[in-house]
Enzyme design. Sequence first.
Site: not given
Length: 310
Positions: A144-145, A147-148, A185, A206, A272
């Site tokens: 994703y990263d 590719g973008k 998400r 968290g 993440d």
Amino acid sequence: MNRILVTGGAGFLGSHLCERLLSSGADVLCLDNFYTGSKANIAHLLEQPRFELLRHDVTFPLYVEVDRIFNLACPASPVHYQRDPVQTTKTSVHGAINMLGLAKRTRAAIFQASTSEVYGDPEIHPQPESYWGRVNPVGSRACYDEGKRCAETLFFDYHRQHHLPIKVVRIFNTYGPKMHPNDGRVVSNFIVQAIEGKDLTIFGDGQQTRSFCYVDDLIDGFMKMMDSPEDLIGPINLGNPAEFTMLELAEKVISLVGSRSKLCFKALPEDDPKQRRPDITLAGKLLQWQPRVSLEDGLKETIKYFRGIL
Ligand code: NAD
Ligand code: UDP
Ligand code: UDP
């Protein structure tokens, strides 16, 4: 100048954009292969004579006559874009090439829905557009990263080489009605879990942060960017700078839903990002844009939507 192509138009953001464009008087050609989008998102638009739906995959060439292109086609949630990572890269890269080729032939202005993921797990906080990012090129988010990032490169090279009018925005986490309930998400997960009385799944401790923008604010930014002077090409950040930890988000959702859900802790996914907040100085100065909807108000609308469909 009114025929507008929206790729990924049956998705979360795309369907809101199609609605907004129709109400501004445009003719809208909505293209989607329904990988993550759904007909339900745009079913209410099918009756409108200025709306047309085309089932098509952007990795294949497309010959249509249009004046403007919004390129949104690409799965956006980590769960979805990692399910078929090769297809994700193809969608970003081949999809960009095809849509840029189409823009070159038709001389259409072309808008790219890029992402804050181009900054990776950032060492600079908040992230300005001038920051080049810290992306792991071989990790599970890379499809994703990267590719973008490659799509941004293609947009800027078509601009330099073929003088295409381009508009590149980097979108930070956006939420609202019409998010897919299983898209993985965090906002949709927490709301669905809270409504169903299940434990909210916190990944890691968290303490990682995100900044959440309500969809209506984001679409205002899209419209302003597309209507801006031709020399404003971006990249430009769009997002809400109010920053929250995932623990804070979970507590807010539980209290707004009025749920008795508890928290449960799961492993943090690979790569993440630990923190994310947009620097939106440029959008304020050049587009006179800033988000208006608070997290609390936006969550209330989104909760109402999920109660309706669950
Ligand atoms: P979404 O998954 O709801 O929408 C993506 C749409 O693209 C879906 O309708 C899907 O079916 C379609 N699609 C996927 N591959 C395709 C292909 N090969 N050909 C044609 N259609 C295809 O996600 P979204 O949140 O609406 O995201 C829209 C765009 O905005 C994406 O490009 C995403 O990367 C970008 N973005 C979104 C966010 C966010 O927080 N929502 C943040 C950053 C960037
Ligand atoms: N393309 C398309 N629609 C068009 C024009 C081009 O889908 O109306 C695709 C075409 O498949 C091509 C790509 O866009 O491979 C890039 O086009 P460009 O003209 O930049 O490159 P070329 O055709 O010279 O390879
Ligand atoms: N997250 C979480 N629980 C969930 C889903 C996500 O704690 O059920 C976390 C995730 O690890 C990340 C943040 O929430 O730190 C935002 O995740 P999301 O997938 O929404 O978007 P992205 O990581 O692309 O910003």
